[in-house]
Design an enzyme around this catalytic site. Sequence first.
Site, PDB file in Angstrom:
ATOM      1  N   GLU A  14      -3.640   3.503  10.653  1.00 17.33           N
ATOM      2  CA  GLU A  14      -4.572   2.376  10.701  1.00 17.33           C
ATOM      3  C   GLU A  14      -3.990   1.349  11.653  1.00 17.33           C
ATOM      4  OE1 GLU A  14      -7.011  -0.573   7.673  1.00 17.33           O
ATOM      5  OE2 GLU A  14      -4.907  -0.123   7.235  1.00 17.33           O
ATOM      6  N   ASP A  35      -1.413   3.130   6.157  1.00 15.68           N
ATOM      7  CA  ASP A  35      -2.021   1.816   6.040  1.00 15.68           C
ATOM      8  C   ASP A  35      -1.339   0.816   6.979  1.00 15.68           C
ATOM      9  OD1 ASP A  35      -3.876   0.050   4.422  1.00 15.68           O
ATOM     10  OD2 ASP A  35      -1.973  -0.945   3.992  1.00 15.68           O
ATOM     11  N   HIS A  51     -13.151   2.430   2.598  1.00 16.98           N
ATOM     12  CA  HIS A  51     -13.004   1.536   1.450  1.00 16.98           C
ATOM     13  C   HIS A  51     -12.963   0.071   1.843  1.00 16.98           C
ATOM     14  CE1 HIS A  51      -9.019   2.042   3.083  1.00 16.98           C
ATOM     15  NE2 HIS A  51      -8.597   1.006   2.388  1.00 16.98           N
ATOM     16  N   ASP A  52     -12.739  -0.209   3.122  1.00 17.84           N
ATOM     17  CA  ASP A  52     -12.710  -1.587   3.617  1.00 17.84           C
ATOM     18  C   ASP A  52     -13.970  -1.968   4.383  1.00 17.84           C
ATOM     19  OD1 ASP A  52     -10.207  -2.316   2.643  1.00 17.84           O
ATOM     20  OD2 ASP A  52      -9.149  -1.582   4.412  1.00 17.84           O
ATOM     21  N   ASP A  77      -2.418   8.291   1.016  1.00 17.60           N
ATOM     22  CA  ASP A  77      -2.231   7.003   1.681  1.00 17.60           C
ATOM     23  C   ASP A  77      -0.754   6.646   1.673  1.00 17.60           C
ATOM     24  OD1 ASP A  77      -3.377   4.605   2.881  1.00 17.60           O
ATOM     25  OD2 ASP A  77      -5.121   5.014   1.636  1.00 17.60           O
TER      26      ASP A  77
END
Length: 571
Positions: free
Chosen positions: A255, A199, A331-332, A97
């Site tokens: 993202e 991210d 994860h979100d 990440d």
Amino acid sequence: MTKWWKNAVIYQIYPKSFLDSDGTGWGDLNGITSKLDYLHSLGIDALWLSPIYESPQVDNGYDISDYRRIDSRFGTMNDVQRLIDGAHERGIRVIMDLVVNHTSDEHDWFRRSRQSRDNPYSDYYLWRDPKPDGGPPNNWGSHFGGSAWEYCADRDQYYLHYYASKQPDLNWENPQVRHEIYDLMRFWMDRGINGWRMDVIAQISKYIDFPDYPPQEGKEFIIGPMHYYGPRLHEFLQEMHREVLSKYDCVAIGEAPASTPEIARLLTDPERTELDMIFTFEHIELDRVPNSVNRKWDLRPMEVPELKAVLSKWQYVLVDHGWNALYFENHDRARIVSRWGNDTVYRKQCATAFATVLHGMQGTPFVYQGEEIGMVNAHYELSDYQDIDIKNAYRAYVHDAGTISEERFTKAVWQVGRDNARTPMQWDASKNAGFTTSWPWLKVNPRYVDINVAEALADRDSVFAYYQRLIALRHQEPILAEGTYELLLGDDPALFVYERIWHEQRWLVIVNLSDQEQSTEHIQPLLYDRWRAVIANYPAPLAQPQLRPYEACIVARMDDDEGPDSDSQPN
């Protein structure tokens, strides 16, 4: 030459929740390394690690205080190197990440930046003077609630934070900041990293005049278009590609909140040398009430025709000029079988139905840890959740504003709260699901007794076994990566049907996304004269006049020289 990631399936690991090897209650790097054979048996090509860097853990590691150090709760630099090497030995690439829209306020850059207005780090972040009344510079809101600005007495200025107040946004306008970021990317890639998931990368470029948004009734602070896709975004990404990404055989996955297919095409067209693919949010937010003052906590039912329209739009617009990142969970994002399906009576059928929809499309499928065994949401008391987003939203919308009742908010958390995806991985039916020998950082979902890896590996008809077959198809059949896509029966309220075509091959993907039987009347005219089942989640696919609840299958057209029909059984 075809890029490796076009035929790949990528598995996301949330390290904090994967496996605790040392009894601390936290998942760690050695726990991941110990499960590399499990991941290899699933068939995945790469694993993506959520942040493992040094962090105060205000936002579960997305607040980084040192990019070149591993948080001691996860392990050491030696541990991460063993993980990288062990993955590579099994033919598994490793993606990390990259969180560079913001840092932690405990990062050394920010500690120095806040000291004065004229030190070498003073403009590493975005500082602005107060308004004449002393208030924040504008009415921009934080994604975690409240203002996007935090006052700092040391400088008598506000700093920008799109997320938590302890996550100050970096100033990408500063060339030295960009140089620092590119240098840390090289640091990791020279140690064997094969790519990045970036991210909220679509937010790194800011509208630096920071104008107010027009007032909106019921909202003091507003999140809108100026939070995304600033004027220099493409310039920054092209520079990153030129300086770093082009030097390595790697993948760059962005993202991109608030993206459209047209924006994605700009970001991922190979001719533009920016990113390889992006995560869109459009399809995964179809159960939100648009423009609600309660953000994502006001929910409505997901309508299957809307889902088909959105996913198909992305397939059509990006073909030959970009690439799709295919996902339902991360994860979100909460567990899809609980969010949009039936996680009790038809849990396995539901999990495999959604998987069939996704893995049959053009793009790179992502599997989030536990998705491959059909893990479900957890219905906890609000006090049992750890997520800062849930805590801030409760305070803002339930306690302070009273715009949503506690009962409705709790139900929304049960459906879409991020901690539903962060409950510890369920390895077996022993205490704490085999995740830890001590007290886990977040409660284990009580359904681990029935839903766990050991149970799945012992069941030849498990969700895990179905994922193995889907992933194998991705490797064996070029039609999944290369074939065209055409949506069929777009208005049907329950059936998701589309066709993939590559040279002489034709595949029909048929999925019932409901817990009710559905007539095959409209499917029969679409079927090939002779066909075989490539994969199916029920025996004897399409042998009855009704599709069973959450029934899914992929059928292939047969040529005359392929032998007898095999339409009565999945192979």
